[in-house]
Design a protein around this motif. Sequence first.
Motif, mmCIF file in Angstrom:
data_model
loop_
_atom_site.group_PDB
_atom_site.id
_atom_site.type_symbol
_atom_site.label_atom_id
_atom_site.label_comp_id
_atom_site.label_asym_id
_atom_site.label_seq_id
_atom_site.Cartn_x
_atom_site.Cartn_y
_atom_site.Cartn_z
ATOM 1 N N GLN A 98 15.363 -18.638 -6.051
ATOM 2 C CA GLN A 98 16.037 -17.293 -5.817
ATOM 3 C C GLN A 98 17.163 -17.531 -7.267
ATOM 4 N N ALA A 99 17.344 -16.439 -7.582
ATOM 5 C CA ALA A 99 18.552 -16.197 -8.701
ATOM 6 C C ALA A 99 19.581 -14.956 -8.362
ATOM 7 N N THR A 100 20.733 -15.298 -8.532
ATOM 8 C CA THR A 100 21.601 -14.329 -7.963
ATOM 9 C C THR A 100 22.324 -13.542 -9.097
ATOM 10 N N ALA A 101 22.634 -12.377 -9.204
ATOM 11 C CA ALA A 101 23.414 -11.540 -10.214
ATOM 12 C C ALA A 101 24.510 -11.191 -9.664
ATOM 13 N N THR A 102 25.880 -11.154 -10.020
ATOM 14 C CA THR A 102 26.785 -10.220 -9.348
ATOM 15 C C THR A 102 27.287 -9.420 -10.486
ATOM 16 N N VAL A 103 27.400 -7.963 -10.190
ATOM 17 C CA VAL A 103 27.847 -7.049 -11.307
ATOM 18 C C VAL A 103 28.911 -6.560 -10.744
ATOM 19 N N ASP A 104 30.251 -6.436 -11.392
ATOM 20 C CA ASP A 104 31.370 -5.795 -11.083
ATOM 21 C C ASP A 104 31.426 -4.449 -11.043
ATOM 22 N N GLY A 105 30.490 -3.504 -11.726
ATOM 23 C CA GLY A 105 30.384 -2.229 -11.787
ATOM 24 C C GLY A 105 31.101 -1.608 -12.919
ATOM 25 N N THR A 106 31.744 -2.286 -13.847
ATOM 26 C CA THR A 106 32.552 -1.831 -14.876
ATOM 27 C C THR A 106 31.487 -1.690 -16.016
ATOM 28 N N ASP A 107 31.430 -0.413 -16.431
ATOM 29 C CA ASP A 107 30.557 -0.054 -17.610
ATOM 30 C C ASP A 107 31.437 0.275 -18.674
ATOM 31 N N GLU A 108 31.394 -0.638 -19.821
ATOM 32 C CA GLU A 108 32.187 -0.496 -21.074
ATOM 33 C C GLU A 108 31.163 -0.151 -22.045
ATOM 34 N N THR A 109 29.898 0.131 -22.088
ATOM 35 C CA THR A 109 29.129 0.423 -22.988
ATOM 36 C C THR A 109 28.798 1.957 -23.499
ATOM 37 N N ALA A 110 29.293 2.357 -24.573
ATOM 38 C CA ALA A 110 29.046 3.851 -24.994
ATOM 39 C C ALA A 110 27.699 4.043 -25.309
ATOM 40 N N PRO A 111 27.507 5.163 -24.688
ATOM 41 C CA PRO A 111 25.926 5.640 -25.133
ATOM 42 C C PRO A 111 25.634 5.929 -26.357
ATOM 43 N N THR A 112 24.499 5.764 -26.618
ATOM 44 C CA THR A 112 23.735 6.097 -28.137
ATOM 45 C C THR A 112 22.677 7.067 -28.145
ATOM 46 N N ILE A 113 22.246 7.329 -29.316
ATOM 47 C CA ILE A 113 21.080 8.304 -29.197
ATOM 48 C C ILE A 113 19.973 7.269 -29.588
ATOM 49 N N SER A 114 18.768 7.615 -28.802
ATOM 50 C CA SER A 114 17.535 7.000 -29.024
ATOM 51 C C SER A 114 16.687 7.596 -29.934
ATOM 52 N N SER A 115 16.571 8.873 -29.936
ATOM 53 C CA SER A 115 16.046 9.894 -30.761
ATOM 54 C C SER A 115 16.227 11.141 -30.868
ATOM 55 N N ALA A 116 15.750 11.824 -31.726
ATOM 56 C CA ALA A 116 16.075 13.456 -31.576
ATOM 57 C C ALA A 116 14.787 14.147 -32.327
ATOM 58 N N SER A 117 14.302 15.404 -31.760
ATOM 59 C CA SER A 117 13.067 16.000 -32.074
ATOM 60 C C SER A 117 13.329 17.418 -31.900
ATOM 61 N N VAL A 118 12.554 18.105 -32.890
ATOM 62 C CA VAL A 118 12.357 19.601 -32.597
ATOM 63 C C VAL A 118 11.180 19.820 -31.919
ATOM 64 N N PRO A 119 10.977 20.796 -31.013
ATOM 65 C CA PRO A 119 9.682 21.170 -30.351
ATOM 66 C C PRO A 119 8.992 22.241 -31.266
ATOM 67 N N THR A 120 7.842 22.666 -30.974
ATOM 68 C CA THR A 120 6.897 23.312 -31.767
ATOM 69 C C THR A 120 7.577 24.807 -32.092
ATOM 70 N N ALA A 121 8.468 25.204 -30.953
ATOM 71 C CA ALA A 121 8.802 26.554 -30.994
ATOM 72 C C ALA A 121 9.930 26.614 -32.032
ATOM 73 N N GLY A 122 10.606 25.247 -32.566
ATOM 74 C CA GLY A 122 11.587 25.313 -33.576
ATOM 75 C C GLY A 122 12.762 25.775 -32.904
ATOM 76 N N ASN A 123 13.161 26.084 -31.701
ATOM 77 C CA ASN A 123 14.298 26.677 -31.191
ATOM 78 C C ASN A 123 15.320 25.549 -30.380
ATOM 79 N N ASN A 124 15.137 24.695 -30.710
ATOM 80 C CA ASN A 124 15.809 23.555 -30.098
ATOM 81 C C ASN A 124 15.670 22.389 -30.728
ATOM 82 N N ILE A 125 16.822 21.360 -30.565
ATOM 83 C CA ILE A 125 16.851 19.775 -31.092
ATOM 84 C C ILE A 125 17.299 19.091 -29.851
#
Length: 730
Positions: free
Chosen positions: A383-410
Amino acid sequence: MAINLNGVDQWLRESFSKNSNAALTVAIKFKTDTLAVDQTPVGFFNDDSGIQNGFYPQYTTESPAGVRGVIHGSTYNQTGKVAISADTWHSVVLVNDGSSITLYLDDQPAETVSYSINTNTNDGMLIGARVNSGNDGVIDNFLSGKAAYYRRSGSAISAVDAAAYNSATNVSEINAVLPDGADLISNSNETGAASALTVNGSPTYDADDPLSSGPSVSSADDITSEGDTAEFTLSGNSAAPVSATLNGTSVGTLTLVSGSTYSYTAPLIADDGTADLVVSVDSTTASTVISYANSYPYELVTHGEPDANSAFFDTAFATNGPVEWGVVTDFDSGVVVVDWATMDAAEDELNDIALHSTEVAAGESTATLKYFVPESGATGTFQATATVDGTDETAPTISSASVPTAGNNIAVQMSESMQVGAGGSGGWTVSLAGVSVSSASVDGTDDTIINLTPSRTLTDEDTLTIGYTQPGDGFQDLAATPNDLATLSGQAVTNNSTQQPPDVTGPVTQSVGVPTAGTYAIGNDLSFTVNWDEAVTVTGIPALNLDIGGTSRQADYVSGSGSAALVFTYTVQAGDEDDSGIAVSSLTLEGGTLQDASSNNATLTLNSVGDTSGVLVDGVAPVISINALTTTDTTPVVTGSAGDATSLTLVVNSVTYNPTPSGGTWSQQLPELALDTYPMTLNGQDAAGNAAVEAQGTLSVVAELPVGVFALIGPAIEPAISNSLEDAIG
C-alpha cells in the motif's frame, strides 16, 4: 520419397486396360521447380498412337495464371483453373464414375464432363508428360519438378475424399481415401512395384515427401491479461497435443474445444509485448508468436538490491532484474500513475518509486499496488499513502473553446469547476471587428464550462480568438481560497458554426434583354427583361425609361417578382417614331421598391444592356384619299393619294381592288360600268402594319356632263378644243 523429373526427357508410364463404364480414380502429388508454360504433371488416357482421347492438367500463364484442366477428343475444354506456386506440393485427382470425368486440382474441381473412354490396352498414364495434340504420338510438355504418391483405384471417390487426398499428412490418411489403390511409385514409404511403370530418362529419387510437413499452429488467440482463456488450432497433426508453453512457461491443462482446437489458461509471464506459443504434438513441436500483455503494466528495469529498511521490502525483491507493477485500487477520488521517469538509476531502494495521482480529496488516501518479479515468479501487494492538506494554489486554465453549429455561443472548457467572484463576469473579448461579448456565465449544468454570448451570431466564415482580462475576483475556481483565471489573449476557438453571414448587399443587375430587332407599329409591345444577381421582390410599378425618337417613354414592370428576371413592357402609341433605334436609359422606382429577401434595396444601375440599334418604331399611320369623279367614261380610272402606305384595298360597287401605291399616289382602272353613282372606300397600311383611316369617295358615270360641270371645265379645255378644230379645218 519423391521421383525427380528434369523437364526434358524424363517421365514414367503405366499401361493398363480400362473400360468406359468402369469406375476409376487416379491420383498423384506433384511439385514444379519453375512455373513454365504447358508443364503437365500427369497425362490421363493418352496413347502414343496419337489418338487424342486425353484428360490432363496443364500449367498456363493466361490470367489468372494456374493449372487448368484440359480435355481432348471430340471436345476441347479448359475452363477450370487453379493457381499454383513453385516449390509447393499440389494434388491432382481424376475420378471416372462411368458417365462423366471430374478432374480435381488440389481440392477444387477444374473440369467435369461427360466423356467416353474407349477400351485400349495401350492407353494409360504418363507421369510428368503428355502425348502432344498434333496426333503424331510425340510425348512432350515435360514437368520440371517432382512426383509422389501416384495411386490408381477401381472405385470412383467423392469430392470429399478427393479433398482428403489433397490434405493428407500421412500414408494412413491416403489409404483411408483409396483403400484398394495400388502404389505405383516405389519409395520407402509405400509398397508397390516399380516394374509396373515404364521409366524414361533415368529419373532419380530423393527424400522430399509431401506428407512429412508435420503439424502447425494455424491460428492462436492473443493474450490481454494473465488468466485469460485462450484458444489455438492445429493443422497437420495426427494426434492430440500433449503440452504447450508460453515463453517456456507451461500453460497447464489443454482442453479440447472441437476438431483440432484447444483452450488453455494464460499464465503470468513477463510483459514483453509478444510470446512464443509452443505446442508439443506428434513427437515434435508446432509454434507461433502471439501478442501478450499482463495486468502489471509498469516495469522498473534498473534498481539495486533492496535493504531491510525499505518500506516495500520483501524477500521476493531479492533481484536486480525487472520488477513489474500494477494498480489494484486507486487513491480515493484519484488515479494512481507510476512514474518511472523520475527514478534515479543510482537509487537502490524500491520505496523511492515515484507515485502520483490525479487530484484527491483533502486528508489521507491509500492506494494498493501489486508487484510481479518475472525472474522468480513471485507476486504480492503493498500500500501507498498520500496525505493532502487541502490547499489548492493552482489557478484554473482554459482547456479549449468552441462555437456550436448555431453560432450563438462560445463554450470555454475550463480545467476545473468555476464560479464568478465579486469582481463580476466582465473582461472577455473577441478578436472580430465590431463583435463583443454581451454576457459571460458559468454553465448551469456543467460548472467546468464558461459560456460567452457574442454580440452577433457567429458565421461559418468567422475566424476568431478570445481573450480575458482578470478584473480581480472575476472568474475563479472553487478552492477554499479561490484562484483567479489569469489574464490571457489569443486563445484559439474552434468554430463549428453552420450559420451563413448576414446579407447586406442589395441586388445588382447582370444584364438587360431587349426586344428582337425589327420595326414595331402602333399597338405592338416592346418587352425588356432585367436580369439580377439574386431574386428580387417588387412593389409598385417600377419602370424602364426609354428614348423613342427623342421622346421619353416608359416600359412598366409587368411580372417576375420573387425571381431574378423582371419583365417590363411598353406598347407603341400613335405618333411614336424612331428609325435609328430606340435607347434604354435608366431604371426608376416610380414610387415602388426593388429589394432582396433581406430587404436590401437594389442598385438601379443597368449593366450589359442589349443592342437596341435595330429596334425601330413606326407609330405614324399613312394618310390616304380618293379623288371623287364624275365622268361619261364607262371604263373610268379612279385615283387618289397613298401617303407611305405599302398596300391598299379599294372597294367600288362591292368589288374589291388592290391598287399599287406609287410615289404617294395610286390609280385603278375600272371595268365597264353602267350609268350610275357608285360609293368608293379605300383602306391601307404601311410597312410597319399601321392602318390608315378609311377614305371615302363617289364615282358618277353619266351620259353627259351636267352644264355646271362643263361650265367649270370648259374654260380649261377650250384652248385644246380650238386647236383641235383648227387642225381639222386646216
